[in-house]
Design a protein around this motif. Structure first.
Motif, PDB file in Angstrom:
ATOM      1  N   ARG A  21       7.805  -5.067   5.040  1.00 19.20           N
ATOM      2  CA  ARG A  21       8.621  -3.878   4.849  1.00 19.20           C
ATOM      3  C   ARG A  21       7.789  -2.626   5.116  1.00 19.20           C
ATOM      4  O   ARG A  21       6.626  -2.552   4.728  1.00 19.20           O
ATOM      5  CB  ARG A  21       9.174  -3.789   3.419  1.00 19.20           C
ATOM      6  CG  ARG A  21      10.209  -4.844   3.078  1.00 19.20           C
ATOM      7  CD  ARG A  21      10.815  -4.616   1.705  1.00 19.20           C
ATOM      8  NE  ARG A  21      11.891  -5.559   1.439  1.00 19.20           N
ATOM      9  CZ  ARG A  21      13.089  -5.229   0.976  1.00 19.20           C
ATOM     10  NH1 ARG A  21      13.350  -3.956   0.688  1.00 19.20           N
ATOM     11  NH2 ARG A  21      14.013  -6.144   0.777  1.00 19.20           N
ATOM     12  N   SER A  22       8.409  -1.649   5.768  1.00 16.10           N
ATOM     13  CA  SER A  22       7.817  -0.319   5.874  1.00 16.10           C
ATOM     14  C   SER A  22       8.788   0.659   5.241  1.00 16.10           C
ATOM     15  O   SER A  22       9.990   0.611   5.519  1.00 16.10           O
ATOM     16  CB  SER A  22       7.563   0.055   7.339  1.00 16.10           C
ATOM     17  OG  SER A  22       8.776   0.136   8.050  1.00 16.10           O
ATOM     18  N   ALA A  23       8.286   1.503   4.370  1.00 17.30           N
ATOM     19  CA  ALA A  23       9.128   2.446   3.638  1.00 17.30           C
ATOM     20  C   ALA A  23       8.605   3.862   3.860  1.00 17.30           C
ATOM     21  O   ALA A  23       7.465   4.167   3.509  1.00 17.30           O
ATOM     22  CB  ALA A  23       9.143   2.110   2.149  1.00 17.30           C
ATOM     23  N   VAL A  24       9.436   4.713   4.446  1.00 16.70           N
ATOM     24  CA  VAL A  24       9.062   6.102   4.702  1.00 16.70           C
ATOM     25  C   VAL A  24       9.740   6.991   3.659  1.00 16.70           C
ATOM     26  O   VAL A  24      10.969   6.989   3.531  1.00 16.70           O
ATOM     27  CB  VAL A  24       9.470   6.533   6.119  1.00 16.70           C
ATOM     28  CG1 VAL A  24       9.148   8.012   6.335  1.00 16.70           C
ATOM     29  CG2 VAL A  24       8.749   5.693   7.163  1.00 16.70           C
ATOM     30  N   VAL A  39       2.604  -1.979  10.895  1.00 19.36           N
ATOM     31  CA  VAL A  39       3.708  -2.867  10.526  1.00 19.36           C
ATOM     32  C   VAL A  39       3.870  -3.972  11.568  1.00 19.36           C
ATOM     33  O   VAL A  39       4.090  -5.137  11.222  1.00 19.36           O
ATOM     34  CB  VAL A  39       5.013  -2.058  10.371  1.00 19.36           C
ATOM     35  CG1 VAL A  39       6.213  -2.989  10.216  1.00 19.36           C
ATOM     36  CG2 VAL A  39       4.913  -1.136   9.163  1.00 19.36           C
ATOM     37  N   ASN A  40       3.757  -3.610  12.834  1.00 22.32           N
ATOM     38  CA  ASN A  40       3.877  -4.624  13.884  1.00 22.32           C
ATOM     39  C   ASN A  40       2.780  -5.677  13.789  1.00 22.32           C
ATOM     40  O   ASN A  40       3.009  -6.851  14.116  1.00 22.32           O
ATOM     41  CB  ASN A  40       3.859  -3.963  15.260  1.00 22.32           C
ATOM     42  CG  ASN A  40       5.165  -3.281  15.604  1.00 22.32           C
ATOM     43  OD1 ASN A  40       6.211  -3.554  14.993  1.00 22.32           O
ATOM     44  ND2 ASN A  40       5.134  -2.365  16.565  1.00 22.32           N
ATOM     45  N   LEU A  99       4.331  -1.351   3.307  1.00 23.44           N
ATOM     46  CA  LEU A  99       3.608  -0.114   3.578  1.00 23.44           C
ATOM     47  C   LEU A  99       4.521   1.062   3.259  1.00 23.44           C
ATOM     48  O   LEU A  99       5.609   1.195   3.834  1.00 23.44           O
ATOM     49  CB  LEU A  99       3.164  -0.036   5.045  1.00 23.44           C
ATOM     50  CG  LEU A  99       2.089  -1.030   5.503  1.00 23.44           C
ATOM     51  CD1 LEU A  99       2.702  -2.395   5.808  1.00 23.44           C
ATOM     52  CD2 LEU A  99       1.358  -0.504   6.741  1.00 23.44           C
ATOM     53  N   ILE A 100       4.092   1.917   2.330  1.00 25.31           N
ATOM     54  CA  ILE A 100       4.860   3.084   1.912  1.00 25.31           C
ATOM     55  C   ILE A 100       4.095   4.330   2.340  1.00 25.31           C
ATOM     56  O   ILE A 100       2.911   4.482   2.015  1.00 25.31           O
ATOM     57  CB  ILE A 100       5.072   3.098   0.386  1.00 25.31           C
ATOM     58  CG1 ILE A 100       5.739   1.794  -0.077  1.00 25.31           C
ATOM     59  CG2 ILE A 100       5.897   4.298  -0.032  1.00 25.31           C
ATOM     60  CD1 ILE A 100       5.859   1.681  -1.596  1.00 25.31           C
ATOM     61  N   THR A 113       0.830  -1.204   0.000  1.00 25.15           N
ATOM     62  CA  THR A 113       0.000   0.000   0.000  1.00 25.15           C
ATOM     63  C   THR A 113       0.865   1.255   0.000  1.00 25.15           C
ATOM     64  O   THR A 113       2.006   1.250   0.463  1.00 25.15           O
ATOM     65  CB  THR A 113      -0.914   0.033   1.238  1.00 25.15           C
ATOM     66  OG1 THR A 113      -0.112   0.064   2.432  1.00 25.15           O
ATOM     67  CG2 THR A 113      -1.815  -1.185   1.273  1.00 25.15           C
ATOM     68  N   VAL A 114       0.283   2.330  -0.523  1.00 22.04           N
ATOM     69  CA  VAL A 114       0.924   3.646  -0.531  1.00 22.04           C
ATOM     70  C   VAL A 114      -0.056   4.633   0.091  1.00 22.04           C
ATOM     71  O   VAL A 114      -1.238   4.667  -0.270  1.00 22.04           O
ATOM     72  CB  VAL A 114       1.284   4.087  -1.964  1.00 22.04           C
ATOM     73  CG1 VAL A 114       1.948   5.469  -1.949  1.00 22.04           C
ATOM     74  CG2 VAL A 114       2.203   3.066  -2.633  1.00 22.04           C
TER      75      VAL A 114
END
Length: 304
Positions: free
Chosen positions: A269-272, A227-228, A203-204, A177-178
């Motif tokens: 993955r989490s992407a900031v 994310v957790n 998750l972005i 998702t974004v």
């Protein structure tokens, strides 16, 4: 004009022996495919309809160049955000060219007003039911593999993707998702149902996103909580690796936390995205060098 098309389809079945023309399905496999519908001979891009709850629901189908109506290909559903449409989402994201490159079918469903993901005020979970019906429809009409189902979405479409990925009865393999974390109601659903199987998740989120802030808001979980939850579902353990692209301190850049030691080979993955707000960035449509479609595609196809 219809008669030559009918003859061509019959010849297609005879020559290529399409599954469903004269063969039975293997045990546990999807029902055999019928002959390809007429408009596939004219275009690999078309808007189709599915009758659901008294409405004709619209969605755009893109069949990649390798599509032959025999080999079942992975399926990616792309859910648009609020205030936009499936047509706009297709233009924004540009998944069609990535589908051609990586050999998957991409479908852009359309909401009726707002997506109804089962959260308070969304009018119930009928879009969860619609998605089930849509996957069944696509599996019957087109050569898609329901066991290689991927979801992606932006904003409200991303909220729905998280809910769908935790829903029993949908064999989702991967969810990316974004501009979306989890709704609080989705957290509850995932606690109960999500542990039944693993779903790789990405998750972005932009660190300047005022619509879906990193720290969460009323009714919406923070990025960390979301994310957790996925790490819990996938039973991830060990240290989290941190990766920067292109480099730490670059403007803009992406800081990604990776949990790769998860059950069943899943990954979280989490992407900031530093310096970006509530957007689906593409290198060719905005000044950012970040291409969310490229990032999502790389993650999704790795899970198939």
């Amino acid at each position: 004009m219809k008669r030559p098309l009918t003859i061509a389809v019959a010849a297609f079945c005879t020559t290529l022996a399409i599954a469903g023309c004269d063969s039975a399905a293997e045990p546990g496999a999807p029902e055999p495919l019928g002959p390809p519908r007429g408009f596939w001979t004219l275009s690999r891009d078309f808007v189709d309809t599915l009758r659901f709850e008294g409405r004709d629901r619209l969605f755009h189908v893109h069949l990649p160049r390798v599509y032959d109506h025999r080999t079942r290909l992975p399926l990616l559903l792309v859910f648009h955000g609020s205030g936009t449409s499936f047509r706009t989402m297709r233009e924004w994201t540009g998944f069609d060219s990535f589908a051609d490159e990586h050999d998957f079918v991409v479908v852009y469903p359309g909401a009726v007003g707002a997506w109804r993901d089962g959260s308070e005020g969304s009018g119930g979970a009928s879009d969860v039911d619609f998605t089930r019906a849509l996957v069944d429809h696509l599996t019957i009409q087109w050569a898609v593999d329901p066991e290689r189902l991927g979801l992606t979405g932006f904003s409200a479409g991303g909220f729905l993707s998280h809910r769908l990925a935790c829903e029993l009865g949908l064999p989702v393999r991967v969810n990316a998702t974004v501009g979306a974390t989890m709704r609080s109601a989705t957290l509850d659903v995932c606690r109960v149902a999500g542990s039944a199987r693993g779903v790789s998740a990405l998750l972005i989120l932009g660190d300047e996103d005022a619509s879906v802030p990193l720290e969460g808001s009323e009714g919406t979980a923070s990025l960390e909580e979301s994310v957790n939850m996925w790490r819990s579902i996938d039973r991830c353990f060990g240290d989290v690796d941190v990766v920067f692209w292109p480099d730490e301190g670059a403007d803009p850049h992406v800081r990604t936390e990776v949990s790769a030691q998860c059950a069943g080979g899943t990954e979280v993955r989490s992407a900031v995205m530093a310096g970006l707000g509530h957007t689906w960035p593409r290198a060719d449509t905005n000044p950012s060098s970040i291409d969310a479609t490229e990032i999502v595609t790389a993650f999704v196809t790795r899970q198939w």
